[in-house]
Enzyme design. Structure first.
Site, PDB file in Angstrom:
ATOM      1  CG  ASP A   1       8.519   0.777   0.426  1.00 57.13           C
ATOM      2  OD1 ASP A   1       9.625   0.911   0.968  1.00 57.13           O
ATOM      3  OD2 ASP A   1       8.116   1.506  -0.499  1.00 57.13           O
ATOM      4  CE  LYS A   2       2.906  -2.787   8.316  1.00 57.52           C
ATOM      5  NZ  LYS A   2       2.479  -2.017   9.514  1.00 57.52           N
TER       6      LYS A   2
END
Length: 375
Positions: free
Chosen positions: A147-148
């Site tokens: 995930d970012k």
């Protein structure tokens, strides 16, 4: 573009070992769309070693692929590489933990997306041209993602063969991924397993997941409490056994202990007061996976990002308390023969247990006893 009017046969090469059927077509016959591949598979026109296959079946080196007419055309030219700015090359090189012949291991910083999307122009995938500067150099490719806002170990394959090799290990669950997380509160059970099926949350446009016991996909996470600060916060090791979107974040929130800084799943309760950073505290600490370069494992650990390390220090957690060791494996599933043997033994034990009662009911001489009392 010219296509073939004849049935053709292709041999699966070493670089394609473990690749899915639909991805093999995308790599070698890109003019054949996914819809056509699906139709060919459904109607039995595309076959592997003479057998019908599905688009998501995986290929093995040496297998023969039968391709019907329309599937033999020149390979599409690869897209030209993007010329990176000096700052982008520096950013890419700063992430490198280690390199081997087949692998490039990065320490992804929080806030950097793994792949591009709407209004996302700075991402890891876009920086990979830094590791293939020449026109003839093979561009590295992603084999999994983070995930970012999650930091830590990100594995990149340097060749098509190693990409297929790593994909097979991830899909086969032999790769061990251990994450560190700071969570709100302290779980009552210090080590356990979270099993909660996940699905996309309606109305979120697929941007958010939730626990769905009826329609969700199976999701399993092992966890262990490394240390705690009273009842305020805990430091967890998390080991995902499945790879669902936002799995660790949703599972921690479902347990009642959202990850510190994860407002998406923990709301206001996901933040600590004081000087603790409001960034998410989830870090892919260690990855252990088979190496395509020979016998042995690729075992890599990623340093914590600045905000995570500062929070650990402020809460009094010492990194030396954990070496991110994989948690106990579940017993391997029994084979069909082992299940049959177990069933036979169970039946034998049952028959043996019934012999005593039958003799007792039949009397001392083994004859049926006469009924007693009135009719």
């Amino acid at each position: 573009m010219k296509t073939s009017d004849e049935v053709r046969s292709f041999t699966v090469e070493a670089d394609d070992d473990g690749i899915r059927v639909d991805r093999w077509f995308k790599r070698h016959l890109p003019q054949v769309g996914f819809g056509t591949v699906s139709k060919w598979a459904r109607t039995g026109q595309v076959r592997v070693d003479g057998k019908r296959v599905k688009p998501d079946d995986r290929l093995e080196q040496g297998q023969q692929i039968r391709v019907p007419p329309g599937g033999d055309a020149p390979h599409k030219k690869a897209k030209p590489k993007r010329e990176l700015k000096p700052a982008e090359i520096e950013q890419a090189e700063a992430m490198v933990i280690t390199q081997t012949k087949g692998a490039l291991v990065l320490n992804k910083p929080p806030g950097l997306a793994t792949q591009g999307g709407t209004n996302t122009f700075n991402h890891v995938d876009g920086l990979l041209d830094a590791f293939a500067p020449g026109e003839e150099d093979v561009r590295p490719r992603l084999v999994h993602r983070l995930d970012k806002d999650t930091s830590g170990v990100l594995l990149v394959a340097r060749t098509p063969g190693s990409a297929a090799f790593f994909s097979k290990r991830f899909s086969g669950r032999s790769a061990k991924k251990i994450y560190w997380a700071l969570v709100i509160g302290v779980p009552d059970i210090k080590e356990g397993v979270i099993e909660a099926p996940l699905a996309k949350q309606p109305g979120s446009g697929g941007e958010k997941m939730h626990v769905d016991h009826e329609g969700g996909q199976p999701a399993k996470t092992k966890y262990r409490v490394v240390d705690a600060v009273g009842k305020k916060a805990a430091w967890l090791e998390l080991q995902p056994m499945t790879g669902r979107t936002h799995q660790l974040r949703v599972h921690c929130a479902a347990m009642g202990h959202p990850i510190v800084g994860d407002g998406k799943y923990g709301g206001r309760d996901a933040f600590l007061t004081g000087s603790i950073s409001r960034k998410m505290h989830l870090h892919a600490r260690r990855l252990i996976i088979d190496s395509p370069d020979g016998p042995g494992k690729l075992d890599v650990t990623a340093d914590l990002p600045e905000h995570f390390a500062a929070s650990m220090e402020q809460l009094g957690f010492e990194e030396s308390k954990s070496d991110a060791t994989p948690m106990r494996d579940d017993p391997p599933p029994k084979s069909r023969e082992e299940k049959k043997q177990q069933a036979r033994q169970h039946a034998k034990n049952y028959r043996k247990s019934q012999r005593g009662p039958r003799r007792g009911r039949g009397g001392a001489q083994g004859r049926p006893s006469k009924p007693r009392g009135k009719r």
